[in-house]
Design an enzyme around this catalytic site. Structure first.
Site, PDB file in Angstrom:
ATOM      1  N   SER A  15     120.742 -24.149 -46.872  1.00 46.47           N
ATOM      2  CA  SER A  15     119.740 -23.258 -46.295  1.00 46.47           C
ATOM      3  C   SER A  15     119.115 -22.485 -47.434  1.00 46.47           C
ATOM      4  O   SER A  15     119.776 -22.209 -48.456  1.00 46.47           O
ATOM      5  CB  SER A  15     120.406 -22.272 -45.330  1.00 46.47           C
ATOM      6  OG  SER A  15     119.497 -21.234 -44.998  1.00 46.47           O
TER       7      SER A  15
ATOM      8  N   TYR B 214     127.477 -16.589 -44.029  1.00 48.60           N
ATOM      9  CA  TYR B 214     126.650 -17.803 -43.980  1.00 48.60           C
ATOM     10  C   TYR B 214     126.015 -18.083 -45.342  1.00 48.60           C
ATOM     11  O   TYR B 214     126.091 -19.198 -45.869  1.00 48.60           O
ATOM     12  CB  TYR B 214     125.575 -17.618 -42.911  1.00 48.60           C
ATOM     13  CG  TYR B 214     124.681 -18.821 -42.680  1.00 48.60           C
ATOM     14  CD1 TYR B 214     125.120 -19.899 -41.928  1.00 48.60           C
ATOM     15  CD2 TYR B 214     123.394 -18.864 -43.206  1.00 48.60           C
ATOM     16  CE1 TYR B 214     124.301 -20.999 -41.699  1.00 48.60           C
ATOM     17  CE2 TYR B 214     122.563 -19.953 -42.982  1.00 48.60           C
ATOM     18  CZ  TYR B 214     123.016 -21.020 -42.228  1.00 48.60           C
ATOM     19  OH  TYR B 214     122.201 -22.105 -42.008  1.00 48.60           O
TER      20      TYR B 214
HETATM   21  N1  LIG Z   1     118.176 -23.920 -37.557  1.00 54.39           N
HETATM   22  C1  LIG Z   1     117.812 -23.440 -38.734  1.00 54.39           C
HETATM   23  O1  LIG Z   1     116.837 -22.667 -38.834  1.00 54.39           O
HETATM   24  C2  LIG Z   1     118.560 -23.813 -39.972  1.00 54.39           C
HETATM   25  C3  LIG Z   1     118.078 -23.302 -41.202  1.00 54.39           C
HETATM   26  C4  LIG Z   1     118.753 -23.652 -42.363  1.00 54.39           C
HETATM   27  C5  LIG Z   1     119.847 -24.486 -42.312  1.00 54.39           C
HETATM   28  N2  LIG Z   1     120.302 -24.968 -41.112  1.00 54.39           N
HETATM   29  C6  LIG Z   1     121.474 -25.835 -41.127  1.00 54.39           C
HETATM   30  O2  LIG Z   1     121.192 -27.032 -40.412  1.00 54.39           O
HETATM   31  C7  LIG Z   1     122.410 -27.554 -39.851  1.00 54.39           C
HETATM   32  C8  LIG Z   1     122.184 -27.862 -38.386  1.00 54.39           C
HETATM   33  O3  LIG Z   1     121.884 -26.643 -37.727  1.00 54.39           O
HETATM   34  P1  LIG Z   1     121.174 -26.516 -36.309  1.00 54.39           P
HETATM   35  O4  LIG Z   1     120.139 -25.487 -36.469  1.00 54.39           O
HETATM   36  O5  LIG Z   1     120.817 -27.842 -35.771  1.00 54.39           O
HETATM   37  O6  LIG Z   1     122.375 -25.847 -35.486  1.00 54.39           O
HETATM   38  P2  LIG Z   1     122.958 -26.066 -34.023  1.00 54.39           P
HETATM   39  O7  LIG Z   1     121.899 -26.448 -33.066  1.00 54.39           O
HETATM   40  O8  LIG Z   1     123.788 -24.867 -33.779  1.00 54.39           O
HETATM   41  O9  LIG Z   1     123.887 -27.347 -34.208  1.00 54.39           O
HETATM   42  C9  LIG Z   1     125.018 -27.284 -35.031  1.00 54.39           C
HETATM   43  C10 LIG Z   1     125.748 -28.586 -34.904  1.00 54.39           C
HETATM   44  O10 LIG Z   1     126.915 -28.514 -35.744  1.00 54.39           O
HETATM   45  C11 LIG Z   1     128.030 -28.897 -34.973  1.00 54.39           C
HETATM   46  N3  LIG Z   1     129.254 -28.295 -35.497  1.00 54.39           N
HETATM   47  C12 LIG Z   1     129.521 -26.997 -35.739  1.00 54.39           C
HETATM   48  N4  LIG Z   1     130.777 -26.870 -36.199  1.00 54.39           N
HETATM   49  C13 LIG Z   1     131.303 -28.119 -36.237  1.00 54.39           C
HETATM   50  C14 LIG Z   1     132.545 -28.644 -36.601  1.00 54.39           C
HETATM   51  N5  LIG Z   1     133.556 -27.870 -37.017  1.00 54.39           N
HETATM   52  N6  LIG Z   1     132.738 -29.977 -36.530  1.00 54.39           N
HETATM   53  C15 LIG Z   1     131.749 -30.783 -36.110  1.00 54.39           C
HETATM   54  N7  LIG Z   1     130.557 -30.354 -35.728  1.00 54.39           N
HETATM   55  C16 LIG Z   1     130.336 -29.021 -35.784  1.00 54.39           C
HETATM   56  C17 LIG Z   1     127.709 -28.443 -33.556  1.00 54.39           C
HETATM   57  O11 LIG Z   1     128.544 -29.145 -32.655  1.00 54.39           O
HETATM   58  P3  LIG Z   1     128.770 -28.628 -31.122  1.00 54.39           P
HETATM   59  O12 LIG Z   1     127.556 -29.100 -30.357  1.00 54.39           O
HETATM   60  O13 LIG Z   1     130.033 -29.283 -30.739  1.00 54.39           O
HETATM   61  O14 LIG Z   1     128.867 -27.133 -31.180  1.00 54.39           O
HETATM   62  C18 LIG Z   1     126.246 -28.835 -33.483  1.00 54.39           C
HETATM   63  O15 LIG Z   1     126.118 -30.210 -33.177  1.00 54.39           O
HETATM   64  C19 LIG Z   1     123.482 -26.489 -40.101  1.00 54.39           C
HETATM   65  O16 LIG Z   1     124.253 -26.861 -41.202  1.00 54.39           O
HETATM   66  C20 LIG Z   1     122.675 -25.237 -40.406  1.00 54.39           C
HETATM   67  O17 LIG Z   1     123.380 -24.330 -41.217  1.00 54.39           O
HETATM   68  C21 LIG Z   1     119.669 -24.642 -39.951  1.00 54.39           C
END
Ligand SMILES: NC(=O)c1ccc[n+]([C@@H]2O[C@H](COP(=O)([O-])OP(=O)(O)OC[C@H]3O[C@@H](n4cnc5c(N)ncnc54)[C@H](OP(=O)(O)O)[C@@H]3O)[C@@H](O)[C@H]2O)c1
Length: 254
Positions: A154, A177
């Site tokens: 991120s 984070y």
């Molecule tokens: N959204 C943003 O603006 C943003 C910005 C920068 C970086 N990111 C990064 O992008 C990635 C995806 O984020 P997102 O926004 O799509 O978040 P999200 O919608 O909250 O999805 C997170 C995913 O990670 C899975 N997860 C969490 N802990 C886990 C574990 N211990 N083992 C296996 N799976 C796990 C969740 O599974 P469950 O469905 O089972 O909970 C879910 O499928 C993350 O690494 C996040 O830090 C996101």
């Protein structure tokens, strides 16, 4: 950056692939022709999603994996080894943002009082688990002729931007984070250096501020746009970057 647009014959594994950016990354990789394995914490949900993709004509499967559980990571290796004998693309997408749990969203910078439980849980999921899984799968990635490891970092993991009061993220001090993503970036740099004489590329990406459960409803872009940088890093050509940190085609400061 030019990218490879035909992934026929490639095997890709996306952790956290049942929702958010991960699910759209699965969809994009499948549309490019890859065989995609969804890493799902909830196996029923994973199987339902994979079934739907199959009905739509895509090669998508699902395996149960909680990346915090070492045995699940070993089982993922065994599944991929037995079924494919290699792994071309690893998307370390699973991640958590726990800083704001039980606190008002306005309360961001509480570094001085952040509980060690939140710090440890965040590092477990965003750092230690990614390293454990990558180390376990690396022998299979070495069997690919062009392995690509994509670490979902991120912009909030950028130490340079956090140190600069003029930067747009200066006020976003979610300490657990941010520190976990900075640590993940260190892993990217170190692993890429170790693998520099191989065909494997290891990069950190920022997906943008994306409307997901983690990103929240006020974010700039949807999940489809939010999966683009993951796909870019997964499809880098032979002369593409490794040990880099980028959003779309733009390098980010570490
Ligand atoms: N959204 C943003 O603006 C943003 C910005 C920068 C970086 N990111 C990064 O992008 C990635 C995806 O984020 P997102 O926004 O799509 O978040 P999200 O919608 O909250 O999805 C997170 C995913 O990670 C899975 N997860 C969490 N802990 C886990 C574990 N211990 N083992 C296996 N799976 C796990 C969740 O599974 P469950 O469905 O089972 O909970 C879910 O499928 C993350 O690494 C996040 O830090 C996101």
């Amino acid at each position: 950056m030019t990218t490879t647009s035909d992934l026929t014959g490639k095997v890709a594994f996306v952790t956290g692939g049942t929702r958010g950016i991960g699910l759209e990354t699965v969809r994009s990789l499948a549309k490019l022709g890859a065989t995609v394995i969804i890493g799902a914490r909830d196996p029923q949900k994973g199987n339902e999603i994979a079934q739907q993709f199959k009905q739509d004509g895509f090669n998508v499967e699902s395996i149960k994996i909680d990346v915090n559980v070492h045995q699940d990571n070993v089982a993922a290796y065994q599944y991929l080894d037995e079924n494919y004998g290699k792994l071309d693309i690893l998307i370390n997408n699973a991640g958590v943002l726990l800083d704001q749990e039980n606190v008002s969203i306005e309360v961001v910078n509480r570094t001085s009082t952040l509980s060690s439980a939140i710090l440890r849980d965040t590092f477990d999921a965003n750092f230690f688990a990614q390293i454990d899984l990558t180390q376990i799968l690396l022998p299979l990635i070495r069997k690919s002729d062009a392995g690509r490891i994509v670490n979902l970092s991120s912009i909030l993991g950028s130490l340079s931007l956090h140190a600069d009061p003029a930067s747009p993220i200066y006020g976003m001090k979610t300490f657990a984070y941010n520190a976990s993503k900075a640590a993940l970036n260190a892993f990217t740099i170190h692993l890429a250096a170790e693998l520099r004489d191989t065909t494997i590329k290891v990069n950190s990406i920022h997906p943008g501020w994306v409307r997901t459960r983690l990103g929240g409803g006020a974010a700039d872009i949807d999940e489809v746009e939010g999966s683009r940088t993951s796909i870019l890093a997964a499809t880098l050509p032979e002369d593409g970057p490794t040990g880099s940190f980028f959003f779309e085609e733009n390098a980010l400061p570490w």
